[in-house]
Each structure stands twice: as structure tokens, then as C-alpha cells.
Design a protein around this motif. Structure first.
Motif, PDB file in Angstrom:
ATOM      1  N   TYR A 179       0.838  -1.195   0.000  1.00 20.76           N
ATOM      2  CA  TYR A 179       0.000   0.000   0.000  1.00 20.76           C
ATOM      3  C   TYR A 179       0.880   1.254   0.000  1.00 20.76           C
ATOM      4  CZ  TYR A 179      -3.147   3.643   1.464  1.00 20.76           C
ATOM      5  OH  TYR A 179      -3.842   4.816   1.509  1.00 20.76           O
ATOM      6  N   LEU A 180       1.904   1.267   0.867  1.00 17.37           N
ATOM      7  CA  LEU A 180       2.785   2.435   0.935  1.00 17.37           C
ATOM      8  C   LEU A 180       3.483   2.658  -0.399  1.00 17.37           C
ATOM      9  CD1 LEU A 180       4.457   2.148   4.429  1.00 17.37           C
ATOM     10  CD2 LEU A 180       2.855   3.874   3.631  1.00 17.37           C
ATOM     11  N   TRP A 181       3.881   1.561  -1.031  1.00 19.23           N
ATOM     12  CA  TRP A 181       4.576   1.682  -2.319  1.00 19.23           C
ATOM     13  C   TRP A 181       3.677   2.326  -3.356  1.00 19.23           C
ATOM     14  CZ3 TRP A 181       9.169  -0.198  -4.776  1.00 19.23           C
ATOM     15  CH2 TRP A 181      10.163  -0.500  -3.850  1.00 19.23           C
ATOM     16  N   ILE A 182       2.423   1.855  -3.389  1.00 20.38           N
ATOM     17  CA  ILE A 182       1.517   2.364  -4.415  1.00 20.38           C
ATOM     18  C   ILE A 182       1.151   3.812  -4.130  1.00 20.38           C
ATOM     19  CG2 ILE A 182      -0.841   2.138  -5.277  1.00 20.38           C
ATOM     20  CD1 ILE A 182      -0.390  -0.939  -4.870  1.00 20.38           C
ATOM     21  N   ARG A 183       0.888   4.123  -2.858  1.00 18.12           N
ATOM     22  CA  ARG A 183       0.384   5.437  -2.516  1.00 18.12           C
ATOM     23  C   ARG A 183       1.459   6.509  -2.426  1.00 18.12           C
ATOM     24  NH1 ARG A 183      -4.171   7.222  -3.944  1.00 18.12           N
ATOM     25  NH2 ARG A 183      -5.452   5.382  -4.165  1.00 18.12           N
ATOM     26  N   ARG A 184       2.601   6.153  -1.846  1.00 19.50           N
ATOM     27  CA  ARG A 184       3.523   7.231  -1.492  1.00 19.50           C
ATOM     28  C   ARG A 184       4.937   7.095  -2.022  1.00 19.50           C
ATOM     29  NH1 ARG A 184       1.471  10.069   3.521  1.00 19.50           N
ATOM     30  NH2 ARG A 184       3.298  11.289   3.050  1.00 19.50           N
ATOM     31  N   LEU A 185       5.319   5.920  -2.478  1.00 18.96           N
ATOM     32  CA  LEU A 185       6.749   5.715  -2.706  1.00 18.96           C
ATOM     33  C   LEU A 185       7.096   5.394  -4.150  1.00 18.96           C
ATOM     34  CD1 LEU A 185       7.552   3.601   0.442  1.00 18.96           C
ATOM     35  CD2 LEU A 185       8.442   5.855  -0.059  1.00 18.96           C
ATOM     36  N   GLN A 186       6.294   5.886  -5.092  1.00 19.17           N
ATOM     37  CA  GLN A 186       6.535   5.450  -6.458  1.00 19.17           C
ATOM     38  C   GLN A 186       7.902   5.816  -7.017  1.00 19.17           C
ATOM     39  OE1 GLN A 186       3.250   6.584  -8.900  1.00 19.17           O
ATOM     40  NE2 GLN A 186       1.858   5.470  -7.595  1.00 19.17           N
ATOM     41  N   ASP A 187       8.472   6.915  -6.546  1.00 17.64           N
ATOM     42  CA  ASP A 187       9.741   7.308  -7.187  1.00 17.64           C
ATOM     43  C   ASP A 187      10.950   6.712  -6.499  1.00 17.64           C
ATOM     44  OD1 ASP A 187       7.665   9.191  -7.475  1.00 17.64           O
ATOM     45  OD2 ASP A 187       8.758  10.514  -6.104  1.00 17.64           O
ATOM     46  N   VAL A 188      10.753   6.050  -5.355  1.00 18.46           N
ATOM     47  CA  VAL A 188      11.940   5.585  -4.649  1.00 18.46           C
ATOM     48  C   VAL A 188      12.357   4.224  -5.181  1.00 18.46           C
ATOM     49  CG1 VAL A 188      13.008   5.312  -2.405  1.00 18.46           C
ATOM     50  CG2 VAL A 188      11.120   6.849  -2.667  1.00 18.46           C
ATOM     51  N   ARG A 189      12.930   4.262  -6.381  1.00 23.70           N
ATOM     52  CA  ARG A 189      13.377   3.009  -6.989  1.00 23.70           C
ATOM     53  C   ARG A 189      14.478   2.364  -6.174  1.00 23.70           C
ATOM     54  NH1 ARG A 189      14.390   5.366 -12.864  1.00 23.70           N
ATOM     55  NH2 ARG A 189      14.631   7.213 -11.597  1.00 23.70           N
ATOM     56  N   GLY A 190      15.260   3.219  -5.475  1.00 24.84           N
ATOM     57  CA  GLY A 190      16.381   2.713  -4.695  1.00 24.84           C
ATOM     58  C   GLY A 190      15.955   1.734  -3.619  1.00 24.84           C
ATOM     59  N   LEU A 191      14.732   1.936  -3.099  1.00 27.16           N
ATOM     60  CA  LEU A 191      14.256   1.062  -2.033  1.00 27.16           C
ATOM     61  C   LEU A 191      14.184  -0.385  -2.506  1.00 27.16           C
ATOM     62  CD1 LEU A 191      13.264   1.160   0.876  1.00 27.16           C
ATOM     63  CD2 LEU A 191      10.951   1.393   0.008  1.00 27.16           C
ATOM     64  N   LEU A 192      13.889  -0.540  -3.775  1.00 31.50           N
ATOM     65  CA  LEU A 192      13.818  -1.871  -4.359  1.00 31.50           C
ATOM     66  C   LEU A 192      15.158  -2.589  -4.220  1.00 31.50           C
ATOM     67  CD1 LEU A 192      11.767  -3.587  -5.950  1.00 31.50           C
ATOM     68  CD2 LEU A 192      12.824  -2.723  -8.023  1.00 31.50           C
ATOM     69  N   TYR A 193      16.234  -1.857  -4.490  1.00 23.12           N
ATOM     70  CA  TYR A 193      17.564  -2.451  -4.359  1.00 23.12           C
ATOM     71  C   TYR A 193      17.848  -2.808  -2.905  1.00 23.12           C
ATOM     72  CZ  TYR A 193      18.593  -1.120  -9.121  1.00 23.12           C
ATOM     73  OH  TYR A 193      18.573  -1.011 -10.469  1.00 23.12           O
ATOM     74  N   TRP A 194      17.399  -1.955  -1.995  1.00 28.50           N
ATOM     75  CA  TRP A 194      17.615  -2.231  -0.583  1.00 28.50           C
ATOM     76  C   TRP A 194      16.900  -3.527  -0.202  1.00 28.50           C
ATOM     77  CZ3 TRP A 194      14.537  -2.690   3.791  1.00 28.50           C
ATOM     78  CH2 TRP A 194      15.225  -2.685   5.012  1.00 28.50           C
ATOM     79  N   LEU A 195      15.671  -3.676  -0.693  1.00 34.03           N
ATOM     80  CA  LEU A 195      14.899  -4.865  -0.341  1.00 34.03           C
ATOM     81  C   LEU A 195      15.505  -6.128  -0.934  1.00 34.03           C
ATOM     82  CD1 LEU A 195      11.260  -3.540  -0.667  1.00 34.03           C
ATOM     83  CD2 LEU A 195      12.507  -4.057   1.415  1.00 34.03           C
ATOM     84  N   MET A 196      16.241  -5.990  -2.045  1.00 37.24           N
ATOM     85  CA  MET A 196      16.865  -7.166  -2.643  1.00 37.24           C
ATOM     86  C   MET A 196      18.191  -7.490  -1.968  1.00 37.24           C
ATOM     87  SD  MET A 196      16.039  -6.043  -6.497  1.00 37.24           S
ATOM     88  CE  MET A 196      16.734  -7.309  -7.532  1.00 37.24           C
ATOM     89  N   GLY A 197      18.576  -6.719  -0.974  1.00 35.67           N
ATOM     90  CA  GLY A 197      19.817  -6.984  -0.261  1.00 35.67           C
ATOM     91  C   GLY A 197      20.989  -6.257  -0.865  1.00 35.67           C
ATOM     92  N   THR A 198      21.511  -5.282  -0.151  1.00 40.59           N
ATOM     93  CA  THR A 198      22.680  -4.574  -0.654  1.00 40.59           C
ATOM     94  C   THR A 198      23.564  -4.199   0.527  1.00 40.59           C
ATOM     95  OG1 THR A 198      23.475  -2.614  -1.778  1.00 40.59           O
ATOM     96  CG2 THR A 198      21.419  -2.378  -0.618  1.00 40.59           C
ATOM     97  N   LEU A 199      24.869  -4.215   0.305  1.00 35.98           N
ATOM     98  CA  LEU A 199      25.789  -3.866   1.384  1.00 35.98           C
ATOM     99  C   LEU A 199      26.586  -2.628   1.020  1.00 35.98           C
ATOM    100  CD1 LEU A 199      26.455  -7.543   2.018  1.00 35.98           C
ATOM    101  CD2 LEU A 199      25.800  -5.990   3.832  1.00 35.98           C
ATOM    102  N   SER A 200      26.061  -1.894   0.034  1.00 36.07           N
ATOM    103  CA  SER A 200      26.715  -0.644  -0.347  1.00 36.07           C
ATOM    104  C   SER A 200      26.471   0.410   0.726  1.00 36.07           C
ATOM    105  CB  SER A 200      26.134  -0.183  -1.685  1.00 36.07           C
ATOM    106  OG  SER A 200      26.458   1.152  -1.902  1.00 36.07           O
ATOM    107  N   GLY A 201      27.467   1.302   0.920  1.00 30.85           N
ATOM    108  CA  GLY A 201      27.253   2.434   1.820  1.00 30.85           C
ATOM    109  C   GLY A 201      27.297   2.088   3.296  1.00 30.85           C
ATOM    110  N   ARG A 202      27.911   0.961   3.649  1.00 32.36           N
ATOM    111  CA  ARG A 202      27.978   0.614   5.069  1.00 32.36           C
ATOM    112  C   ARG A 202      29.100   1.399   5.735  1.00 32.36           C
ATOM    113  NH1 ARG A 202      23.175  -0.603   5.316  1.00 32.36           N
ATOM    114  NH2 ARG A 202      23.362   0.598   3.416  1.00 32.36           N
TER     115      ARG A 202
END
Lengths: 345, 312
Positions: A179-202
Motif C-alpha cells: 500500500y505504501l509503495w503504491i500510494r507514497r513511494l513510487q519514485d523511490v526506486r532505490g528502495l527496491l535495491y535495498w529490499l533485494m539486499g545490498t551492502l553498499s554504503g555501510r
């Protein structure tokens, strides 16, 4: 079990794996989109020891980007494999993984909620941690806490009910995240990468968090491994054999959850390590948890470091999600071991 | 070869492969130092046997006829249609279409999730969508007998072709010609601001967790390049994706573009040694003007060019 390693004394297995881990860490520190030769690494570390001011971009890239990332990765992999082994024994379910009772959907919801309502506040911090890490951690804990409360009656906790309540809560969290993705977060493509697991920027804060969570939980699990072996016989038998079952399972469940929530808030949802590494280790060194826990922890750490190395160099400058690499490289290897050990049985 | 030897050689081979990948040092491709371009459009228009056919971003051919009821499926296509002066023929827009103001009075057909029943009820004779954003709408709309025109925007060139072709299709050639001329003028003005042969190196942070940026195939890349900058991620290989932090430090861009003040603060803390940070050349750049591939990119280009090369 048929692997020749089942009869090798544990200390030799651990010694060999430690050597592998150290090698992997050294290789991972040196290799990258910007190669840093060993003598340069020593020079930089010596500079830190002597408190020279940071002179070059290279030493900055090494100390503030490469080193914390590699160490965080090792600790995350170690914790995932250890918690995976723990949950598989505790819940007596070979498919249990660190995220099994709703940790990762809870953490995803936490992170998404933060991004949706803190707006561009992605640099916001809570203590030493970024707001996103913190809210993911809290989200994961809340989800499991709810599952835990719903599954317990008085002082008795049914593990099967925890699993089921966890699955139900996970679906609620997933729905809310969608719901949050559809309603409020459409432009945050980066979040998708976070959800797929990333260790960048630690950063070093992540190293600190994972150290505080991961090392004690590996230590405790190893110490309580014989209790875990008893749990494999079933709660009733374990109680006959003198284990304080309720305290044991509630304590370890809480410990495992805390660590899993830490890993998901630091590295996103990294699949595969927590489920396959413990099984691989059981095939190789036998199912005794006193052997499985330390072996799986070391192997999980170096495996994830290797995978992250591939994730950040293969298509450089582009980085791919590490979760993709763990599955792509780990699954064929596991299938190979599966076939080999079958044939010998 | 014994079994053990074979195993060892596989092992070595694996690490050699790994090493080869790891040590492949990706060069930052440097391009020509001046960049001027005049876009010529018209290759999507086919005039033969007295029939004018127009293609869209996906290669589908459309015959020109008088389209009277158009639905716009994305904010940028709404802006294009109104800029072409055919806003009065638009019968439906999305709830995200907030520019120009008169667009907000149109019937709403959903947001990112389109309401197909509503669209069909409006009885449109043309739907205009945006490549990559509304691709999923093509087959349901075509099944309902509504032709779907895709505006593509992988580069400035493609966007201008799309806008020109749409202008021809809707009988608005004059305004379309003016839009193309404005683009060319803005690109020309930006090129003139660049001191001879010295383009600033630029890195556009789109998102910081993980650090992500734009590469060729994304109109944002063209925005950087035509504004007189040199995108240090021009070898990214995908239009949008995570970028290795160490390489950012090594390539040391002179200008950073960030989406928000929070990300600016984050970048200052995370990369204190970058020339852009040391010289204070981090600019918050974003918003609908630059995020939507449409006619307002002209002013985004102007803004960015003035950010990079302020005129005294």
C-alpha cells in the motif's frame, strides 16, 4: 552422514575455515572497482596507527568505504548462517530461515514507513544509526514481538503457533508495504535495491551494530548447542533429559530474532545464506550443532564476503544486489554437494 | 591428470576468473570536450502515396486522422499534449498530472494504477503513454480498441522525435516545430556558456541507499551532457542503477547533484574529500521540471547550465 569431514576433529575444521575466512577478507579488501594492493593497505593501516592525517582519496576509500563494508558483510553473513542453524534446530523445521517469523516483512514495512513519512529524511539519524536502519530494526522486532505474544498462552509458548502467527503477521506487513509503495513511494526506486539486499554504503556504525549482535549470538548459540541437539528430539524428550525447555526456547528465539532484525536492517533482505549454508555444513561435518554452529558461522561470513565481492566488481561501476549473487552462485554449489552426498549414502 | 590435480585446477581457474573481473579497471570514458548539437526531427514521419503515417516510440505506425478524445496516461504526456496546444481534446488525465493547472480540471483515470473501466467509459480515440512507465497499459487498451501511442525518452533526440511525431499526428505541426526550436536554442545557449574545451565532471545522486545514479539511455544523462557537464557514470551500462562508492571517490567529480537537502548533508558527511564537496559545489536539483521527460526540460536544462556555469 558420509562426508569424510564428519570424522575430522572440530578444531582442524575450524582452523582451516579460519584460514579461508582470513584469505577471503584479505582478497575482498584488496580487490574492487579500485584495486588497493596489500602493501598500500598496510601503509594506510600503519598511518591510522600512527595517527597520520588521511592524505589521499585512496586511503579514504579504503578506510571509510571498503573496510567497513567488508567487515559488515562478514558479520552479516556469519549472523545469518548462525541464526539459520539455530532456527532450523529450534523450530525443528528444515526450511526455517533467519527471516522465518516475519522479521524481514516487518523490517521492510519499517523502512518503507520511514521513507514514506520522513519524506526525503533519508539522512536522518537515530543515535549513530541512520533513520532507515533504525526503523527497519524496530519494524522487524515489532512484527516478531506481535507473533510471539499471539502465540503464547500464559507461560507456555507453542513454536508451531509462533511460525503460523509469524506467517500471518508477515502477510499483513507485506500488504501494508505494498500500500505504501503504491500510494507514497513510487519514485523511490532505490528502495527496491535495498529490499533485494545490498551492502553498499555501510559505515563503521554498521560494523559496530553487527558486532554487538552477531558475535554474542554466535557465542551463545555455540555454548547452548548441546541443548539445541536435545531440542531436535522434541520438547518433551528434551524436558525429560533435564532441559528447561520454556526458558531455553524463549531465550534463543528472542536472541535469534534480535540478530536477524539487525542483519535485515543493515543489509536488507539477503536470502539463501541463512538456509543453505547450515544445510551445506550439516552435509559436510555432520548434524551435531556443536560442530554446525561455529562451522556455519565462519562459512556464512566468508561466503557472503565472496558474493559481495562479485556483486560490486562484476559489472563495475554498476552494483548488483548481493542477494542475487548469493542465490546464483550458492544454489548450484549446494546442488552439487546434495548430489555428491546422496550418491555415497 | 589425477582427480586432485583437476580439483585444484578448477579451484585456481575460479579464482583467476574472479581476479580478472576484479582487476578489470573500468576506465572513465572521456568524450569530446565540446558538445553542440542541433536536433533534426522527422525520421518518424512517413509520407507516401499522399498518406501520412507516424510511428511511435515502439515502432507502431499510426495513420493521421482527426483524434478528438485523447487520454493521457502519465504526467509528462499530459504536459506534452498541453504544450502542443491540444489540451482541449484531452478527456482524461491521471491524478499525478498537476501541470499545467488547467490539466487538473480534467476527468481522472487513476494514478500509476490506471482504472481501465474509467478509460473505456470515456470513449477515447487515442491513449498517449510514456515508455517504461505505462508499458503495461498497451495490451489492455488495444484489446479495448483504443490505439496506444508511446512517447519514448531514452535520449533528448528520441523525446524530440516523439513530440514532433505526436504534433504531426494531432495536426499541431506549428507548435511542435516551436518546441523543437526552443530545445535547440536552449542546447545552443548552454553550449556557449561552457568555457572553451572544459566541461565540468558531474555526478547525479538519484538516491543514497544504495548510492544510485543515471547512465546513458536515461534522459537525465542527456540533461547533464547537454547542460555542459560530463557524466562520470557514462559507463554505468543501465539507465538507472547503484554505483560503486569507491569509484565515485576515484573519479572525483567537480559537481554533485542531489535530490534533497538531506541527501546533500549525507553526501557531505560520506564523501568529504570529493572536489565537489570541498568547493561547495553540491546542488539540490530535481523536481517535476527535470523529472518529467517533456517540454519543461528546456527550463531544467537552462537551470542546470546556469548552476554549472553561472554567468557573472
Amino acid at each position: 552422514m558420509s562426508s569424510p569431514l564428519t570424522r575430522v576433529p572440530l578444531r582442524w575444521v575450524l582452523l582451516a575455515l579460519s584460514a579461508v575466512s582470513v584469505t577471503t577478507l584479505l582478497v575482498a579488501c584488496g580487490v574492487g572497482a579500485v584495486p588497493i594492493p596489500l602493501e598500500k593497505q598496510v601503509q594506510i593501516l600503519w598511518g591510522v596507527f600512527r595517527r597520520y592525517p588521511l592524505d589521499s582519496e585512496l586511503s579514504y576509500a579504503y578506510l571509510s568505504i571498503r573496510l567497513p563494508r567488508v567487515l559488515t558483510t562478514f558479520l552479516v553473513g556469519m549472523s545469518l548462517a548462525c541464526v539459520g542453524a539455530l532456527f532450523q534446530s529450534l523450530l525443528r523445521n528444515p526450511l526455517a530461515e533467519p527471516y522465518v517469523i516475519g522479521v524481514s516483512p516487518g523490517a521492510s514495512l519499517g523502512a518503507s514507513t520511514f521513507l514514506a513519512f520522513a519524506g526525503g529524511g533519508s539522512a536522518m539519524t537515530a543515535g549513530h544509526l541512520s533513520g532507515m536502519t533504525f526503523s527497519a530494526f524496530v519494524g522487524g522486532l515489532l512484527a516478531v514481538g506481535a507473533a510471539y505474544l499471539l502465540a503464547s498462552r500464559g507461560r507456555y509458548l507453542s513454536l508451531a503457533d509462533v511460525l503460523l502467527a509469524g506467517i500471518a503477521i508477515a502477510s499483513i506487513c507485506t500488504a501494508a508495504t505494498s500500500y505504501l509503495w503504491i500510494r507514497r513511494l513510487q519514485d523511490v526506486r532505490g528502495l527496491l535495491y535495498w529490499l533485494m539486499g545490498t551492502l553498499s554504503g555501510r559505515s563503521w556504525n554498521h560494523v559496530g551494530l553487527m558486532f554487538l549482535l552477531g558475535v554474542p549470538s554466535v557465542g551463545l548459540c555455540w555454548r547452548l548447542a548441546s541443548g539445541l541437539n536435545l531440542m531436535l528430539l522434541g520438547e518433551e524428550h528434551a524436558a525429560y533429559l533435564g532441559l528447561n525447555v520454556e526458558r531455553f526456547k524463549q531465550g534463543l528465539l528472542a536472541l535469534g530474532t534480535l540478530t536477524a532484525a539487525g542483519t535485515v536492517s543493515v543489509g536488507g533482505v539477503i536470502g539463501f545464506v541463512g538456509i543453505i549454508v547450515p544445510h551445506l555444513v550439516r552435509r559436510l561435518v555432520g548434524a551435531d550443532n556443536r560442530r554446525v554452529i561455529p562451522t556455519a558461522s565462519l562459512m556464512g561470513g566468508s561466503f557472503l564476503v565472496g558474493c559481495d565481492l562479485i556483486a560490486r566488481t562484476l559489472f563495475a561501476p554498476l552494483e548488483v544486489p548481493v542477494g542475487m549473487v548469493t542465490a546464483l552462485f550458492g544454489a548450484p554449489f549446494f546442488l552439487y554437494v546434495l548430489r555428491r552426498t546422496q550418491r555415497k549414502n | 591428470m589425477s582427480k586432485l590435480q583437476r580439483k585444484i585446477s578448477y579451484f585456481l581457474l575460479f579464482f583467476a576468473t574472479l581476479g580478472a573481473f576484479g582487476c578489470r579497471r573500468s576506465e572513465n570514458p572521456s568524450k569530446e570536450s565540446t558538445l553542440t548539437a542541433t536536433f533534426t526531427v522527422g525520421s518518424w514521419i512517413n509520407r507516401s502515396d499522399g498518406v501520412v503515417r507516424v510511428r511511435d516510440g515502439s515502432g507502431t505506425l499510426f495513420e493521421t486522422k482527426s483524434y478528438q478524445r485523447i487520454v493521457s496516461l502519465a504526467p509528462n504526456t499530459t504536459e506534452i499534449l498541453f504544450a502542443l496546444g491540444v489540451g482541449d481534446r484531452v478527456v482524461g488525465v491521471t491524478t499525478n498530472c498537476n501541470y499545467p493547472p488547467e490539466a487538473t480540471t480534467k476527468e481522472k483515470i487513476g494514478d500509476y494504477n490506471l482504472n481501465y473501466e474509467k478509460i473505456v467509459a470515456l470513449k477515447p480515440d487515442l491513449a498517449v503513454g510514456s515508455t517504461g512507465f505505462t508499458d503495461a497499459a498497451r495490451s489492455p487498451l488495444e484489446r479495448a480498441g483504443i490505439p496506444y501511442y508511446a512517447v519514448s525518452h531514452a535520449s533528448f533526440g528520441e523525446l524530440l522525435e516523439s513530440m514532433w511525431a505526436l504534433g504531426v499526428l494531432l495536426g499541431a505541426e506549428e507548435t511542435a516545430r516551436r518546441i523543437v526550436a526552443e530545445f535547440n536554442a536552449a542546447v545552443q545557449r548552454a553550449a556557449e556558456r561552457v568555457p572553451s574545451g572544459k566541461r565540468l565532471s558531474v555526478f547525479w545522486i538519484q538516491w543514497n541507499r544504495p548510492l544510485s545514479t543515471v547512465g546513458p539511455g536515461n534522459f537525465h544523462h542527456d540533461l547533464i551532457e547537454y547542460a555542459g557537464g560530463r557524466n562520470i557514470a557514462s559507463d554505468l551500462g543501465v539507465p538507472y542503477g547503484p554505483f560503486n562508492e569507491e569509484l565515485l571517490v576515484e573519479r572525483a567529480p567537480e559537481v554533485l547533484l542531489v535530490p534533497s537537502p538531506e541527501v546533500k548533508e549525507w553526501a557531505q558527511k560520506r564523501f568529504p574529500h570529493l572536489p565537489a564537496v570541498k568547493k561547495g559545489r553540491i546542488y539540490v536539483f530535481g523536481g517535476d521540471e527535470s523529472a518529467r521527460p517533456g517540454p519543461r526540460l528546456v527550463s531544467a536544462l537552462e537551470t542546470l547550465s546556469l548552476r554549472l556555469y553561472p554567468t557573472p
